[in-house]
Design a protein around this motif. Structure first.
Motif: not given
Length: 1050
Positions: A738-744, A750-757
């Motif tokens: 189940l993969h979530v691709h973010l707008k922001h 401590k790291k930024k992520a635009k995808d949460v799986q």
């Protein structure tokens, strides 16, 4: 799903609670009805001459739900009330009803404090016959005031029942001689213009009908594909049963406010094929067998009593003339929509449509339908607004029509005695002077309704709507690529598909070019070169903030202020570490030298000059040099400054990395009930780089991942920040995803992520492939068939679990998030990062979700796709996606097998992405930089057309260079000039990027780098035609290099 809201005789108390009359809506609509009545519009004649409208409703009739009196009751009350008398006159309404209905109507006697009001009188019947007659007498007294005893009635409704009989007998006994005039047409005119609530209900009805038409297309094509012997009636019953399936409607998410359970059929589905067609709305489905050819389907759904009508023509293996006639019908509907506008006369609209047919297709005029549609609303067919040659009424804004255009009994080109028909039916709303808008927009294009079948055994091919599922801008795709056993047939089909694709690509390129001109017409368009912001680095605000040690006139490092203090002419001058470009330490005899180099205008600090200046014309210090015999002191200073510079650079990089991170709103947790959970899943990216499991919960405005190990390790993702939600099943994979691709981006750890799986492994944890004691041994299942079946069942259950949770997320988001599933059968291999992976298209994106780094490319954001290294003899090609936002770096996907070239092109074309191709790799960083300098000028000079420009000489030379396994580097060109086989043309070969000998591992990179230089010289720097060496000279250079290598090894 029953939506015809009829209030039957005497319900129990439970049913009474379900019926609620909206008082505000009643008074608003009644006041509007009376005000429109008072205008005495000529279209509403004869009701304009009357002052009283009497409606006597008898028993309900399910076989005839479309009665004018029932429509007026539903319009005012929201329900149909049988056995009810309603009298309307001069802003006053009388009701004669039973005691139960009187209680339901009681709220009407209390009008809203704000808004229009009408006077309400409710006369309640009882079991006392004398009392009931006294109520009828009050109605007669009110009617007696009518001028000339004229009252409006609805005689065509043909009401019956005990209540109607009592009223008729009472009027007859009274001796009153009323002149009853048929007011049906006037009521139609008064109800024709719809309010916002009515338009909303009609819109939901249209959406339901459109979805059912999509379902019919899929079911029908499957039946023909499978060769099933099914009749029109059987197929219609299957479609009719779909309306009762609540799960079918819930997963569609038709919009805010839609409620399941309020839909009903306007009429049973009408399905026709086999050469016998009836284009009237009263046509019936027969029991003939469904046959390939021309198939007509008409569907009508009413939602909360508001009707819709949709009809489509499907063609299996159509002839060229049939295809031409259908496309003309589509264009004719567009013309009719423009003429069906506010202020137009209905018969004039029909006349213009007929005139259009006679002028453009006179051969079809004799087959055109006699009427082009009718008014629609609470009644399916309102005869007051029939689009024909006789209706002289005026069209008004917010009227709703069923636009029914078609041609019937057209001679078929496939047989002398055969005929066929084409029909196109849609529900439309008049939006104003500009025309009408289709409310039932759905499958209509040629590719959506036309299918093809094999010629060898007459077995229809499956439509391309199954083969090309991820097309987001096409409702369905009808054309099929048929696999045939005959090579000639394959070539013909492929040639036709290729021609269609080329033509479509030309149209896409034209549209994209025009869109680019419009987007950058203001000079920027939102994605041009962004002006860099000047940053002020301030070390000290006041003199007393300087360290006391500066009085020693020595080089000082102040880590707290990130500053280096240099003594210059007796003054302590501070320099912020960000202004320092580099510091160099050198040994010169007995002295140690420290050279400080500063950032100044014009001095590029790397690949890009990221440091703008407040005043570039000011005087700057470019460098300062110090020397000393104390080498230990200078070495210590050099180390301190280097460490400080590294720390500052690290902080700056982190700042830039997190610059696009947007702080989300607070997650609103569910209160009062447990949230829906997806349990025992792992998350990527993980906290601290360690694997750990947790649960995903659905809350009011987002989802939350909570680690099962540490309570402070949680991830909140709001629905408003979700751009794509993907569910990837574990079929042929090790995990369900189940993969979530973010707008922001958000910060995880401590790291930024635009995808949460979120994922779970599909393997059985109790099964150990190494044969250890975890392994379960079944001695009666030596072939492990049972274990294989358990594995399949486990995977199916896991897929169902993840898919259900994804649907729950979409449902909780209220339409803001939709679940997208990758289509593995359309996937192709490539190298987006470092490893070769399977890239899978979805409806809205191209993704790789199996392992990080993930790839998610939103198709709607892509400007163009360029295919590189497409030439004969190569096994692979590359693909570059350029984004509409030119500030984004193009994405490269390398090493795609050449065997998948046609599939990739077909997919790109199906999702409306313009494509181009070339034999070499281009320097896209230089191309994008050139475009960003002046995007408008780029599009004015032809835009992306340069990618398709080819020079025959260059193509030949590039092909010969790519086919060779030799490359010549700059160093090797010197040896070429010294070779016995070299001549004066060797320099020309060097300029054009001549090839020489290279290792097999580096040949690919060498070819790419050389190709980029050639491509940039040709395409960006004026597209000059470079001179190419003769073949003999090239061979001489190669042989000369081989001799040099031979001499070296000898």
């Amino acid at each position: 799903m029953v939506s015809h809201q009829t209030f039957t005789s005497e319900p129990d108390s439970t049913n009474m609670g379900d019926v609620v009359i909206d008082s505000a809506q009643f008074h608003r609509r009644a006041a509007h009805f009376f005000s429109t009545w008072a205008k005495k519009d000529a279209d509403a004649s004869p009701i304009g001459e009357l002052e009283h409208l009497l409606i006597v409703a008898g028993n309900s009739d399910e076989d005839n739900p479309y009665r004018k009196g029932s429509a007026l009751q539903t319009y005012l009350l929201g329900y149909e009330f049988p056995s009810t008398l309603m009298l309307l006159a001069k802003n006053k309404v009388w009701f004669v009803v039973s005691s139960t209905k009187a209680k339901l109507l009681e709220p009407l006697t209390t009008p809203p404090s704000n808004g229009p009001k009408v006077e309400i009188t409710i006369l309640t019947r009882s079991k006392d016959e004398a009392h009931n007659k006294s109520l009828f007498q009050q109605i007669l007294d009110a009617l007696s005031s009518a001028p000339d005893m004229k009252i409006g009635t609805l005689p065509k409704d043909k009401m019956s029942g005990k209540f109607v009989t009592e009223w008729n007998e009472f009027v007859k006994e009274s001796g009153k001689d009323f002149k009853e005039l048929d007011a049906a047409m006037g009521v139609s005119v008064l109800l024709a213009v719809k309010d916002d609530e009515e338009i909303k209900n009609a819109g939901f009805a249209c959406k339901m009908t459109t979805k059912l038409m999509d379902h019919f297309s899929e079911v029908m094509s499957n039946d023909i594909d499978d060769g099933k012997k099914v009749t029109h009636e059987q197929l219609g019953e299957r479609i009719e049963q779909t309306l009762e399936n609540n799960k079918f409607w819930k997963k569609l998410q038709l919009g805010d406010g839609f409620e399941t359970g309020f839909g009903d059929w306007c009429y049973s589905p009408i399905i026709q094929s086999g050469g016998s067609y009836d284009l009237k709305s009263s046509a019936q489905t027969d029991d003939r067998r469904l046959t390939a050819g021309v198939i007509l389907c008409s569907l009508g759904i009413r939602y909360k009593s508001y009707c819709s009508n949709v009809g489509r023509t499907f063609m299996v293996d159509p002839d060229a003339s049939q295809e031409k006639n259908y496309l003309f019908l589509v264009d004719l509907q567009k013309f009719a929509l423009g003429e069906l506008k506010d202020g137009a006369i209905v018969k004039d609209v029909y006349a213009k449509i007929v005139e259009r047919v006679e002028s453009e297709r006179p051969d079809l005029s004799q087959y055109f339908v006699k009427t082009g549609g009718f008014g629609m609303g609470l009644e399916f067919r309102d005869a007051a607004y029939t689009i024909g040659p006789k209706c002289a009424r005026t069209i008004r804004t917010n009227m709703v029509f069923a636009l029914t255009l078609g041609f019937n009994n057209i001679p078929s080109p496939k047989g002398k005695d055969q005929v066929y028909a084409v029909s196109l039916v849609d529900t439309v709303r008049v939006v104003g002077k500009e025309g009408s808008k289709v409310m039932s927009e759905g499958i209509k294009s040629k590719d959506s309704v036309m299918f093809f079948m094999e010629d060898d055994d007459d077995k229809p091919s499956k439509s391309n709507s199954k083969d090309v599922k991820p097309a987001p801008r096409k409702a369905a795709t009808g054309t099929a690529i048929v696999k045939s056993t005959l090579r000639s047939e394959n070539r013909e089909i492929d040639a036709d598909a290729l021609n269609r694709r080329k033509q479509h690509q030309k149209e896409l390129a034209t549209r994209r070019h025009q869109a680019g001109l419009e987007r950058f017409a203001d000079g920027d368009g939102g994605s041009g070169t962004r002006e860099k912001q000047w940053r002020r680095f301030e070390s000290y605000v006041r003199h007393d903030q300087l360290p006391e040690s500066v009085a020693q006139q020595k080089i000082m490092v102040d880590p707290r202020r990130a500053t280096v203090i240099l003594p210059i002419n007796g003054f302590a001058v501070p320099f912020h570490i960000q202004t320092l470009k580099s510091v160099i330490k050198q040994e010169e005899g007995d002295y140690t030298v420290l050279r400080f180099m500063f950032t100044t205008p014009g001095a590029i600090t790397g690949k890009k000059e990221d440091t703008p200046f407040e005043d570039p014309s000011a005087t700057f210090i470019r460098g300062v040099t110090y020397r000393s015999t104390d080498s230990f002191r200078f070495a210590e200073i050099h180390k301190e400054i280097s460490d400080l510079k590294k720390a500052a650079t690290k902080r700056e990089n982190e700042r830039k990395e997190l610059s696009d991170v947007v702080e989300q709103d607070r997650l609103i947790e569910l209160k009062g009930k447990r949230p829906i959970k997806l349990t025992d899943v792992q998350v990527r990216p993980s906290f601290d780089g360690k694997k750990q499991s947790g649960d995903v919960e659905i809350h009011s405005n987002g989802i939350r991942y909570q680690s099962s190990l540490k309570s402070d390790q949680r991830i909140d993702v709001l629905f408003s920040n979700i751009k794509h939600l993907f569910f990837q099943p574990c079929d042929q994979e090790l995990i369900a995803v189940l993969h979530v691709h973010l707008k922001h981006p958000i910060v995880i750890g401590k790291k930024k992520a635009k995808d949460v799986q979120f994922f779970r492994e599909a393997s059985d944890v109790s099964f150990d492939e190494t044969g250890n004691k975890k392994r379960r041994k079944n001695y009666h299942d030596e072939d492990e068939l049972q274990a294989e079946q358990e594995e399949r069942k486990r995977r199916a259950d896991l897929n169902k679990y993840f898919k259900a949770f994804a649907d729950k997320i979409a449902e909780a988001s209220n339409g803001r998030v939709e679940v997208d599933i990758p289509f593995r059968e359309l996937g192709f291999s490539g190298v987006p990062f470092r490893s070769n992976v399977l890239l899978q298209p979805t409806t809205d994106a191209l993704v790789f979700l199996t392992e990080p780094p993930f790839l998610v490319l939103t198709l709607a954001e892509i400007e163009i796709a360029h295919l590189e290294r497409v030439q004969y003899g190569l096994k692979n090609f590359d693909m570059v996606f350029v984004f509409q936002d030119f500030s984004r770096t193009p994405v490269h996907i390398n090493t795609i097998p050449m065997a998948q070239l046609d599939n990739v092109k077909e997919w790109l074309d199906s999702v409306d992405i313009p494509t181009s191709e070339g034999p070499v790799n281009l320097n896209w960083s230089a191309i994008i930089s050139t475009i960003k300098e002046d995007p408008l000028d780029f599009f004015k000079e032809g835009g992306w057309s340069f990618l398709n420009e080819k020079d025959d000489d260059e193509a030949d030379s590039d092909e010969s260079e790519e086919g060779s396994s030799f490359e010549v580097s700059d160093a090797a060109s010197d040896s070429d000039s010294e070779s016995d086989f070299s001549d004066g043309d060797a320099s020309a070969s060097d300029e054009s990027g001549s090839e020489g000998y290279a290792d097999e591992d580096n040949s690919e990179d060498g070819r790419r780098s050389g190709s980029r230089e050639v491509a940039m010289k040709n395409l960006i720097a004026g597209r000059r035609n470079l001179r190419r060496r003769a073949r003999s000279v090239k061979i001489a250079v190669i042989l000369g290099k081989m001799l040099d290598i031979h001499r070296k090894w000898m």
